[in-house]
Design an enzyme around this catalytic site. Structure first.
Site, PDB file in Angstrom:
ATOM      1  N   HIS B 138       1.185  -1.043   0.147  1.00  0.00           N
ATOM      2  CA  HIS B 138       0.088  -0.254  -0.046  1.00  0.00           C
ATOM      3  C   HIS B 138       0.915   1.600  -0.294  1.00  0.00           C
ATOM      4  O   HIS B 138       2.125   0.904   0.582  1.00  0.00           O
ATOM      5  CB  HIS B 138      -0.474   0.066   1.410  1.00  0.00           C
ATOM      6  CG  HIS B 138      -1.948   1.267   1.188  1.00  0.00           C
ATOM      7  ND1 HIS B 138      -1.510   2.211   1.825  1.00  0.00           N
ATOM      8  CD2 HIS B 138      -2.930   0.746   1.737  1.00  0.00           C
ATOM      9  CE1 HIS B 138      -2.760   3.193   1.198  1.00  0.00           C
ATOM     10  NE2 HIS B 138      -3.707   2.401   1.587  1.00  0.00           N
ATOM     11  N   ASP B 215       3.084  -4.707   7.823  1.00  0.00           N
ATOM     12  CA  ASP B 215       2.018  -4.143   7.488  1.00  0.00           C
ATOM     13  C   ASP B 215       0.869  -5.164   8.438  1.00  0.00           C
ATOM     14  O   ASP B 215       0.301  -5.351   6.926  1.00  0.00           O
ATOM     15  CB  ASP B 215       2.127  -2.864   5.980  1.00  0.00           C
ATOM     16  CG  ASP B 215       0.775  -2.366   6.173  1.00  0.00           C
ATOM     17  OD1 ASP B 215      -0.027  -2.348   7.001  1.00  0.00           O
ATOM     18  OD2 ASP B 215       1.013  -1.818   5.397  1.00  0.00           O
ATOM     19  N   GLN B 218      -4.836  -5.053   7.128  1.00  0.00           N
ATOM     20  CA  GLN B 218      -5.576  -5.558   6.555  1.00  0.00           C
ATOM     21  C   GLN B 218      -5.335  -7.231   7.344  1.00  0.00           C
ATOM     22  O   GLN B 218      -6.655  -7.445   7.638  1.00  0.00           O
ATOM     23  CB  GLN B 218      -5.152  -5.853   5.211  1.00  0.00           C
ATOM     24  CG  GLN B 218      -5.361  -4.912   4.115  1.00  0.00           C
ATOM     25  CD  GLN B 218      -6.858  -4.213   3.706  1.00  0.00           C
ATOM     26  OE1 GLN B 218      -7.857  -5.173   4.392  1.00  0.00           O
ATOM     27  NE2 GLN B 218      -6.919  -3.177   3.489  1.00  0.00           N
ATOM     28  N   LYS B 241      -9.976  -0.629  10.211  1.00  0.00           N
ATOM     29  CA  LYS B 241     -10.283  -2.192   9.716  1.00  0.00           C
ATOM     30  C   LYS B 241     -10.517  -3.250  10.598  1.00  0.00           C
ATOM     31  O   LYS B 241     -10.423  -4.697   9.344  1.00  0.00           O
ATOM     32  CB  LYS B 241      -8.942  -2.191   8.554  1.00  0.00           C
ATOM     33  CG  LYS B 241      -8.971  -1.399   7.636  1.00  0.00           C
ATOM     34  CD  LYS B 241      -8.080  -1.428   6.597  1.00  0.00           C
ATOM     35  CE  LYS B 241      -7.294  -0.740   5.931  1.00  0.00           C
ATOM     36  NZ  LYS B 241      -7.836   0.498   5.318  1.00  0.00           N
ATOM     37  N   CYS B 379      -5.064   2.795  -3.493  1.00  0.00           N
ATOM     38  CA  CYS B 379      -3.398   2.979  -2.981  1.00  0.00           C
ATOM     39  C   CYS B 379      -1.998   2.264  -3.457  1.00  0.00           C
ATOM     40  O   CYS B 379      -1.042   2.241  -2.320  1.00  0.00           O
ATOM     41  CB  CYS B 379      -4.262   3.501  -1.237  1.00  0.00           C
ATOM     42  SG  CYS B 379      -4.846   4.553  -1.084  1.00  0.00           S
TER      43      CYS B 379
END
Lengths: 152, 426
Positions: B138, B215, B218, B241, B379
């Site tokens: 992202h 990261d 998600q 999220k 993104c």
């Protein structure tokens, strides 16, 4: 399908979106202008050949949704052989069409075939798709060349 | 409130006993009917909807417990502080982090990555050092590193992916070198749904004593994250999220790294003593929490994690795999549709393109049918370039989605095909 959707995706738009007219690079253009919508990634390059303050040829290349492709196709069709001063008027009229809730009859008549794009009024996030080539045109007319114009 | 009132019994429910329709009813927003159609909300990778328990906990905090934290010597402030710090413990348990002071509250995954880039990487990087990311990051795991490269003269290197959207491990191995100072990779691609082999990648980096940031923006909502097993050095996620409020997220960092790092921002809370000549920084985690935090957001996030635990992440994963398989099969039967990203290990995110229409036209038409999907570059512009598409349409599923949502999606895509084939019946 509801009325708004039917108004947005009229046959003319589907046709010009799938088979855009004047979709090519122009040889020896007087002005080249990139247009870019960072929101959706639509990107086009507008080419104009101008002589004696008249647009004698117009074309474009790029990638985008049906609305931006059709808007570019219809715009280049219309501005060929048009004096630069009139193209400015046309830009203003088109802005009026896509942003005003009820554009006057006079403007509609003046825009003619271009009124098919009026359906974007009901889809606020799609207005920029329709105005992308027009902003590129406006930048050309303002002699701002070789710079990326943005709808933002 | 189907679920929470029976949380104790739910927490141990086997998959077959989970009442998914009742769980969907915990999300009040999902009952609305855009354009007179049922809402099929399929943009969960952008943000998830909130269950009543989260909405109520935020409202309850403002109604009854609101005060600043760590400051007031009065009952209200003590109660707010207790709720805030209890949330830190909940996150520690949720992620199986070793220590509570390794959990830093931030605005979201984006801020967490920027914090690591500026406070960890920037002072340590020299010209020609390298930062390693993957081709499916992202923008929030690209741009902060580009900024720090610009500041230090370090270079950003990209691990390639194959046509299925999977990390090419041989290339990764070849890219790891004595110049590599940090590896920063997604735990789940927001645009493709691919789950990279992070455990293997962490081991490979650690063999060269290179720290790894994952990261988890998600990932954390879709499957169990065990930080002690992963042994990554930094982990990030965003509350919104994972069924929590917007504007709150978390950075996990190993204590040894966090202690050696300078603060990211200066202000109240992050100091232990201030004079006009100099200041002493507060201990972990407060050193990285300058200013009044998003207290209500943190409280809401804790409620969201509690809610997820009552369903169980194993149940969630199983249900979402069902939905992923159902949707993949249904979409593959749609004329002119091509799925972008066919990784073997995938979560419930499907990117696709249609021959007949651009993703924005798809999205506009789907919206009018009550189907909310994302259209665009997600993104992840370099990833779009990798697959040679300007944009994709993306449907991302949560455990509260169901087979009817997917039917609605597929039928709406058939309408798109009709409109653009010029065979539109009245």
């Amino acid at each position: 399908m509801n009325d708004e959707l039917r108004a947005l995706y009229q046959e003319v738009i589907i046709d010009h979106g799938r088979h855009p007219r004047n979709f090519k690079k122009l040889d020896h253009p007087s002005y080249t202008q990139e247009g870019y919508n960072p929101l959706c990634g639509d990107r086009l390059t507008l080419y104009l050949r101008i002589a004696d303050n008249k647009i004698i040829d117009a074309s474009f290349e790029g990638q985008g949704c049906a609305i931006s492709m059709a808007a570019s196709s219809l715009m280049t069709e219309r501005i060929k052989n048009m004096p630069v001063t009139e193209a400015r008027q046309l830009f203003d009229a088109f802005q009026n069409l896509v942003t005003q809730p009820d554009p006057p009859k006079k403007i509609r008549e003046y825009l003619g075939k271009l009124t098919v794009l009026g359906g974007v009024r009901d889809f606020p996030v799609r207005i920029k798709c329709a105005t992308l080539p027009w902003h590129a045109l406006n930048a050309c007319l303002n002699n701002i060349t070789k710079q990326i114009v943005s709808t933002e | 409130m189907s679920l929470i009132d029976r949380s104790a019994e739910h927490s141990s429910l086997p998959f077959s006993k989970v009442d998914w329709p009742a769980i969907r009813r915990d999300f009040p927003l999902l009952t609305q009917q855009p354009y007179g159609k049922p809402l099929a909300y399929l943009d969960n990778a952008a943000t998830t909807q909130k269950p009543n328990i989260v909405i109520d906990s935020v409202a309850h905090f403002y109604r009854f417990d609101n005060a600043n934290v760590h400051r007031g010597v009065y009952q209200l402030s003590e109660r707010a502080t207790a709720a805030f710090e209890a949330a830190r413990d909940k996150i520690k348990y949720f992620l199986n982090a070793p220590l509570r002071e390794e959990i830093i509250f931030v605005r979201g995954a984006t801020e967490a990555i920027n914090l690591v880039a500026q406070s960890y990487a920037r002072p340590r990087l020299k010209p020609f050092d390298e930062i390693l990311i993957s081709a499916m990051e992202h923008h929030s795991n690209i741009v902060p590193w580009q900024m720090v490269c610009k500041q230090t003269g370090a270079q950003l290197k990209v691990i390639p992916i194959n046509d299925n959207g999977e990390i090419m491990l041989d290339s990764y191995r070849a890219l790891l070198s004595e110049k590599t100072k940090i590896v920063a990779i997604t735990h789940l691609s927001n645009a493709l749904g691919s789950i990279p082999p992070v455990q293997k990648m962490i081991t490979m980096a650690h063999a060269r004593e290179i720290p790894v940031l994952l990261d988890g923006a998600q990932a954390a909502a879709h499957f169990k994250v065990d930080l002690q097993t992963l042994d990554c050095d930094f982990y990030t996620f965003s509350g919104h999220k994972i069924y929590g409020p917007t504007g709150v997220g978390m950075l996990y960092g190993k204590k040894s790294y966090l202690e050696a790092m300078e603060p990211y921002q200066g202000g109240g809370e992050m100091i232990s003593r201030v004079s006009f000549e100099s200041s002493d920084y507060n201990s972990l985690p407060y050193k990285f929490e300058a200013g009044t935090p998003n207290i209500a957001g943190v409280v809401g996030l804790a409620a969201a994690l509690g809610y997820i635990n009552t369903i169980g992440l194993d149940n969630i994963r199983q249900r979402e795999q069902q939905l992923l398989n159902y949707a993949t099969q249904a979409l593959e039967q749609t004329a002119g549709l091509r799925i972008i990203g066919m990784a073997k290990h995938k979560a419930s995110i499907i990117s696709f393109v249609l021959d007949s229409a651009h993703p924005h036209d798809i999205s506009t038409i789907l919206d009018q049918q009550g189907v909310a999907i994302r259209a665009g570059h997600h993104c992840a512009m370099p990833l779009m370039t990798r697959f040679n598409v300007p944009a994709t349409a993306r449907a991302s599923f949560s455990f509260y989605n169901n087979e009817s949502d997917i039917e609605q999606l597929v039928q709406s895509l058939q309408l798109v095909n009709q409109i653009f084939s010029g065979k539109m019946g009245e």
